[in-house]
Design a protein around this motif. Sequence first.
Motif, PDB file in Angstrom:
ATOM      1  N   SER A 365       0.823  -1.203   0.000  1.00  0.00           N
ATOM      2  CA  SER A 365       0.000   0.000   0.000  1.00  0.00           C
ATOM      3  C   SER A 365       0.859   1.256   0.000  1.00  0.00           C
ATOM      4  O   SER A 365       1.743   1.420   0.824  1.00  0.00           O
ATOM      5  CB  SER A 365      -0.914   0.009   1.225  1.00  0.00           C
ATOM      6  N   LEU A 366       0.584   2.121  -0.950  1.00  0.00           N
ATOM      7  CA  LEU A 366       1.209   3.440  -0.981  1.00  0.00           C
ATOM      8  C   LEU A 366       0.190   4.521  -0.651  1.00  0.00           C
ATOM      9  O   LEU A 366       0.484   5.692  -0.738  1.00  0.00           O
ATOM     10  CB  LEU A 366       1.812   3.701  -2.360  1.00  0.00           C
ATOM     11  N   ARG A 367      -1.033   4.111  -0.304  1.00  0.00           N
ATOM     12  CA  ARG A 367      -2.092   5.075  -0.019  1.00  0.00           C
ATOM     13  C   ARG A 367      -2.602   4.841   1.390  1.00  0.00           C
ATOM     14  O   ARG A 367      -2.851   3.722   1.794  1.00  0.00           O
ATOM     15  CB  ARG A 367      -3.240   4.915  -1.023  1.00  0.00           C
ATOM     16  N   ASN A 368      -2.783   5.914   2.113  1.00  0.00           N
ATOM     17  CA  ASN A 368      -3.313   5.812   3.465  1.00  0.00           C
ATOM     18  C   ASN A 368      -4.464   6.786   3.640  1.00  0.00           C
ATOM     19  O   ASN A 368      -4.807   7.542   2.732  1.00  0.00           O
ATOM     20  CB  ASN A 368      -2.213   6.077   4.491  1.00  0.00           C
ATOM     21  N   GLU A 369      -5.053   6.758   4.810  1.00  0.00           N
ATOM     22  CA  GLU A 369      -6.251   7.545   5.054  1.00  0.00           C
ATOM     23  C   GLU A 369      -5.999   9.038   4.871  1.00  0.00           C
ATOM     24  O   GLU A 369      -4.923   9.544   5.178  1.00  0.00           O
ATOM     25  CB  GLU A 369      -6.768   7.290   6.468  1.00  0.00           C
ATOM     26  N   SER A 370      -7.046   9.714   4.407  1.00  0.00           N
ATOM     27  CA  SER A 370      -7.011  11.164   4.329  1.00  0.00           C
ATOM     28  C   SER A 370      -8.400  11.681   4.691  1.00  0.00           C
ATOM     29  O   SER A 370      -9.383  10.939   4.680  1.00  0.00           O
ATOM     30  CB  SER A 370      -6.600  11.643   2.935  1.00  0.00           C
ATOM     31  N   SER A 371      -8.500  12.933   5.021  1.00  0.00           N
ATOM     32  CA  SER A 371      -9.785  13.497   5.430  1.00  0.00           C
ATOM     33  C   SER A 371      -9.881  14.941   4.947  1.00  0.00           C
ATOM     34  O   SER A 371      -8.880  15.594   4.652  1.00  0.00           O
ATOM     35  CB  SER A 371      -9.947  13.442   6.956  1.00  0.00           C
ATOM     36  N   ARG A 372     -11.128  15.412   4.870  1.00  0.00           N
ATOM     37  CA  ARG A 372     -11.369  16.793   4.470  1.00  0.00           C
ATOM     38  C   ARG A 372     -12.444  17.384   5.366  1.00  0.00           C
ATOM     39  O   ARG A 372     -13.513  16.797   5.566  1.00  0.00           O
ATOM     40  CB  ARG A 372     -11.781  16.883   3.008  1.00  0.00           C
ATOM     41  N   ARG A 373     -12.166  18.547   5.918  1.00  0.00           N
ATOM     42  CA  ARG A 373     -13.153  19.325   6.667  1.00  0.00           C
ATOM     43  C   ARG A 373     -13.586  20.489   5.794  1.00  0.00           C
ATOM     44  O   ARG A 373     -12.751  21.207   5.259  1.00  0.00           O
ATOM     45  CB  ARG A 373     -12.547  19.833   7.976  1.00  0.00           C
ATOM     46  N   PHE A 374     -14.910  20.667   5.677  1.00  0.00           N
ATOM     47  CA  PHE A 374     -15.450  21.671   4.765  1.00  0.00           C
ATOM     48  C   PHE A 374     -16.457  22.544   5.504  1.00  0.00           C
ATOM     49  O   PHE A 374     -17.368  22.037   6.170  1.00  0.00           O
ATOM     50  CB  PHE A 374     -16.125  20.987   3.577  1.00  0.00           C
ATOM     51  N   TYR A 375     -16.274  23.860   5.426  1.00  0.00           N
ATOM     52  CA  TYR A 375     -17.183  24.820   6.039  1.00  0.00           C
ATOM     53  C   TYR A 375     -17.578  25.841   4.971  1.00  0.00           C
ATOM     54  O   TYR A 375     -16.704  26.413   4.309  1.00  0.00           O
ATOM     55  CB  TYR A 375     -16.522  25.543   7.202  1.00  0.00           C
ATOM     56  N   SER A 376     -18.885  26.048   4.830  1.00  0.00           N
ATOM     57  CA  SER A 376     -19.357  27.026   3.860  1.00  0.00           C
ATOM     58  C   SER A 376     -20.460  27.873   4.490  1.00  0.00           C
ATOM     59  O   SER A 376     -21.358  27.350   5.165  1.00  0.00           O
ATOM     60  CB  SER A 376     -19.901  26.328   2.609  1.00  0.00           C
ATOM     61  N   PHE A 377     -20.363  29.179   4.305  1.00  0.00           N
ATOM     62  CA  PHE A 377     -21.363  30.110   4.805  1.00  0.00           C
ATOM     63  C   PHE A 377     -21.784  31.011   3.648  1.00  0.00           C
ATOM     64  O   PHE A 377     -20.923  31.636   3.008  1.00  0.00           O
ATOM     65  CB  PHE A 377     -20.793  30.949   5.955  1.00  0.00           C
ATOM     66  N   GLY A 378     -23.088  31.047   3.381  1.00  0.00           N
ATOM     67  CA  GLY A 378     -23.583  31.838   2.263  1.00  0.00           C
ATOM     68  C   GLY A 378     -24.638  32.831   2.705  1.00  0.00           C
ATOM     69  O   GLY A 378     -25.506  32.526   3.535  1.00  0.00           O
ATOM     70  N   LEU A 379     -24.555  34.030   2.169  1.00  0.00           N
ATOM     71  CA  LEU A 379     -25.522  35.090   2.468  1.00  0.00           C
ATOM     72  C   LEU A 379     -25.980  35.708   1.152  1.00  0.00           C
ATOM     73  O   LEU A 379     -25.158  36.058   0.304  1.00  0.00           O
ATOM     74  CB  LEU A 379     -24.876  36.154   3.359  1.00  0.00           C
ATOM     75  N   GLU A 380     -27.298  35.822   0.996  1.00  0.00           N
ATOM     76  CA  GLU A 380     -27.840  36.370  -0.250  1.00  0.00           C
ATOM     77  C   GLU A 380     -29.089  37.185   0.067  1.00  0.00           C
ATOM     78  O   GLU A 380     -29.887  36.820   0.932  1.00  0.00           O
ATOM     79  CB  GLU A 380     -28.181  35.244  -1.223  1.00  0.00           C
ATOM     80  N   ASP A 381     -29.232  38.287  -0.644  1.00  0.00           N
ATOM     81  CA  ASP A 381     -30.422  39.126  -0.491  1.00  0.00           C
ATOM     82  C   ASP A 381     -31.156  39.185  -1.822  1.00  0.00           C
ATOM     83  O   ASP A 381     -30.537  39.428  -2.866  1.00  0.00           O
ATOM     84  CB  ASP A 381     -30.028  40.540  -0.045  1.00  0.00           C
ATOM     85  N   THR A 382     -32.449  38.930  -1.786  1.00  0.00           N
ATOM     86  CA  THR A 382     -33.294  39.042  -2.981  1.00  0.00           C
ATOM     87  C   THR A 382     -34.085  40.334  -2.855  1.00  0.00           C
ATOM     88  O   THR A 382     -35.012  40.437  -2.039  1.00  0.00           O
ATOM     89  CB  THR A 382     -34.241  37.843  -3.106  1.00  0.00           C
ATOM     90  N   ILE A 383     -33.686  41.317  -3.629  1.00  0.00           N
ATOM     91  CA  ILE A 383     -34.293  42.649  -3.552  1.00  0.00           C
ATOM     92  C   ILE A 383     -35.382  42.760  -4.606  1.00  0.00           C
ATOM     93  O   ILE A 383     -35.122  42.547  -5.807  1.00  0.00           O
ATOM     94  CB  ILE A 383     -33.223  43.730  -3.752  1.00  0.00           C
ATOM     95  N   LEU A 390     -38.513  43.795 -11.133  1.00  0.00           N
ATOM     96  CA  LEU A 390     -37.052  43.807 -11.102  1.00  0.00           C
ATOM     97  C   LEU A 390     -36.595  43.111  -9.823  1.00  0.00           C
ATOM     98  O   LEU A 390     -37.004  43.471  -8.714  1.00  0.00           O
ATOM     99  CB  LEU A 390     -36.524  45.241 -11.130  1.00  0.00           C
ATOM    100  N   ILE A 391     -35.733  42.088 -10.002  1.00  0.00           N
ATOM    101  CA  ILE A 391     -35.181  41.351  -8.875  1.00  0.00           C
ATOM    102  C   ILE A 391     -33.660  41.433  -8.951  1.00  0.00           C
ATOM    103  O   ILE A 391     -33.065  41.107  -9.985  1.00  0.00           O
ATOM    104  CB  ILE A 391     -35.631  39.881  -8.893  1.00  0.00           C
ATOM    105  N   ILE A 392     -33.036  41.877  -7.864  1.00  0.00           N
ATOM    106  CA  ILE A 392     -31.581  41.967  -7.787  1.00  0.00           C
ATOM    107  C   ILE A 392     -31.129  41.039  -6.662  1.00  0.00           C
ATOM    108  O   ILE A 392     -31.649  41.110  -5.543  1.00  0.00           O
ATOM    109  CB  ILE A 392     -31.128  43.412  -7.515  1.00  0.00           C
ATOM    110  N   ARG A 393     -30.158  40.161  -6.960  1.00  0.00           N
ATOM    111  CA  ARG A 393     -29.731  39.150  -5.981  1.00  0.00           C
ATOM    112  C   ARG A 393     -28.221  39.194  -5.778  1.00  0.00           C
ATOM    113  O   ARG A 393     -27.476  38.433  -6.398  1.00  0.00           O
ATOM    114  CB  ARG A 393     -30.156  37.760  -6.449  1.00  0.00           C
ATOM    115  N   PRO A 394     -27.727  40.051  -4.894  1.00  0.00           N
ATOM    116  CA  PRO A 394     -26.312  39.979  -4.529  1.00  0.00           C
ATOM    117  C   PRO A 394     -26.108  38.864  -3.499  1.00  0.00           C
ATOM    118  O   PRO A 394     -26.962  38.628  -2.636  1.00  0.00           O
ATOM    119  CB  PRO A 394     -26.033  41.357  -3.927  1.00  0.00           C
TER     120      PRO A 394
END
Length: 665
Positions: A365-383, A390-394
Motif C-alpha cells: 500500500s502506498l495510499r493511506n487515510e485522508s480526510s477533508r473538513r469543509f465549512y461554507s457560509f452563504g448570504l444572499e439578499d433578494t431585492i 425587477l429582482i436583484i440578488r447579490p
Amino acid sequence: MFLIYNILSNFDLLADVEDKTITLDKIVVTARESDNKKETGDVKFEEISSFFSVIERDSFEGKMEDLSDVVEKEAGIQVRQSGGLGSYSTVSLRGSSGNQVMVYIDGILLNEASGGNVNLSNISLSDVESIEIYRGLSPINFGSASIGGVVNIRTRRTGNDLKGSISSGYGSFNTWKLSAFVNHKLGMLDYLISADYLSSDNDFKMLNDNGTQYNPDDDIWEKRKNNRFDQQNILATIGFDFTEDLRLVLSDQYFAKYQEIPNWNNADIDTSLDTTRNISIIKIIVNDIGKYHFNMSGRIDYSYNLEEYDDSHGSVGLGNQHTRDVTSSIGSNIFFEWPSKFNILTFVTDIRYEEYRPDDIGTVSLRNESSRRFYSFGLEDTILVLQKRLIIRPGLRYRYIRDDLKSGTDNYGEPTEERTEEIDSINPQIGIKYQLLKWLTIRSNLARYVREPSLFELFGDRGFFNGNDELKAEKGTNFDTGFELNILFPKKTIDRIFCSAAYFVSDIKDIISYVYDARGIGRAENISKARIDGIESNITVDLLEYLQIAGGYTWQKAINHSEIPSFNGKRLPGRFEHSFIGRIEGRCKWFKIYYNYIYETGMYYDTSNLLEAEDKKEHNAGITLMYQPLIVTLEAKNVGNNRYEDFNGFPQPGRSYFVTLKYSF
C-alpha cells in the motif's frame, strides 16, 4: 455588469482563502413552478436570476433510460459516456469539465473529495422526481458551487394520496428493468418506498481495429466483451407533520452496482468494479416563525460509499490492481430565510467532514487515510423592486477547506510524511432579473468561483499517479446575459411560444490538467488558463393541446491559453463546438409519439488537438400507448446506428429497441 465582470476577472480573491391541460414532455421548463411539493430550502424558480431548466419525472418515466440519457437533451449540456446503458458518464455545462460541475442529490453534494467527477449512471432514475440544472451562477442554497454550475437531483417526495405502480421493461443486449413504487398518507404520517433493478449485458456489436487505426485489413466486428452490469436501488422516506408549519422527514437511499470493465482492444478480461452507496437524512422544516415570519430548515446526513476495483491481471490499468476504497461523510446544513415586502434575506451554512480510507488488497500500500473538513457560509439578499418586476440578488459565499493526509507518494512513488493543506475563499456573485414586458424577461449574472484540488490530485493514488501538494485551486469568473420570451395565444392554433437565448463567458485561471511522463506515470499540474465563450438558445412551440416542437442550439469556443506553446490556442479536449437538439411530440387521448435528434461536432480527444472525434448524430423515437391504468412504451434508440465514441476507443451501442409496461394504482 460588463464593468464588474472585467474587474472580477483580473483581481485576486480577498482570501485564498397540474386540470384539463395535457402535459407534453418539456425540453425546458423555465420560470414556472410546476409542482406542489416545494419545501423550505428548495430553490424558488420565480425569484432566481440564473439560467436554468427543470426536467420533470413525466418526461422520462416508463422509459429505458439512465440519468445521462435524460440530461443530454438539454441545451448547453454535454454528457460523456464510456459506452452503453449504465456505463461511466459525466456531465459538462457550458464547456466546463466534469470536475467543475457540482452534482447534488436532495442538496447533498456527491462530488467526493477523493475525486471530483460524479458518475451519473450511479444515480437511479426510479427515485428521481425532477432534475434541476443551473448554468453558470448557482443559487446560494447550495453550499458548493463551481465554474460549470450545479445539477440538483430531487428524489420523490410523499403526497397526500395512496398511489403506487409497478413496471417492467426488456430490450436489446438482454437489458432488464423492474421497478415498484408506493406512497401513502395516514393522518399526520406519510411514507414512500421506491425500488428498482436494472441490468444489461451491453454486448453490442463493435468494430475492433486491433490497435491498427490505419490498417483496415485486421478490423473485425465482434460483440463487446466484459461489459455487463446490474444494479439495485431502494428509497424509503417517512414524514410526520406535527403542525402545518412543522415537519420532520427521515429518508434512506441504498444503491448497489456490479459492473464489468472492458478494455480498449475488447479482450477477454475479468476486470470489475463493485459500488455500494447509502445516504441517510434527517430533516426538519419550520415555517412562519415569530412575528417576522422566518422560515428555516435543518438537515443532518450521513453518506457511505464503497468501491472495490479488481484488475488483478493488469488488463485495464497500469499494473496489477485490487483496491477497496471507502469514503464516508457526515454533514449538517441550515437554511434560514427572512421574507419581507421588499426583499428576502437568505443565510445558509453547510458543514461536512469526509474521510477517505483506501486499501490495496494483496499489494504494497502506498495510499493511506485522508480526510477533508469543509465549512461554507452563504448570504444572499433578494431585492424586489418595481412591484417585483425587477429582482436583484447579490450574494457571497465563504468557504474553508482543510485536508489532512497521513501519507501519500512523491514524484518517485515513495511514501511522504503526514501533511495538511488549507484553502479558504470568498466568492461573490450577483444576478439581475427584469421583466421588461409581460412576455419578455432579461437575465444577467456574474460570479466568482473556486474549485479546490481533489485528494486524488493532491496526494496521488494507486501507485501510478503521483500527488502534487503544491497545486493551486482553480479560479473562475462567469458572466452571462440573455433573455426569455414567453408568449401565450389563448384560443389560437399556437398555444404558447417559449424562447430563450444567452451569451456566456468564463475566464479560468490555474486549470488543473493531467500530464504523463514516459513511464505513463501521471501528475496534476496547474499548467494553463482558459477562456470559454458561447451562446446557448432554445425554443418550444405548443400547438393546441396535441403537438409540441422544440429545439436548441449551443455554440461554445473553449480555448486553452497554456504556457506550453504546443497547447496554447488549442481547444480544450472533450468539449464540442456546436450542438443541436431537436424534438417533436404529438399526443392524443390514447397514445403519445415522439422523435428527438442530437447532433454534436468539433470535439477533440487530446490537448494537442490531433485526435478529432467524429460527429455525433443520434436519432431516437418512441410511442407510448395509454389505457389507464396500463401504459406501454416502445422505444428505438440510435436509429441511424451511429457508433459514436465520447471517449476514444470506447464506442457506444448501435441501434437498439426496448419495451416497458407500467401499471399504476
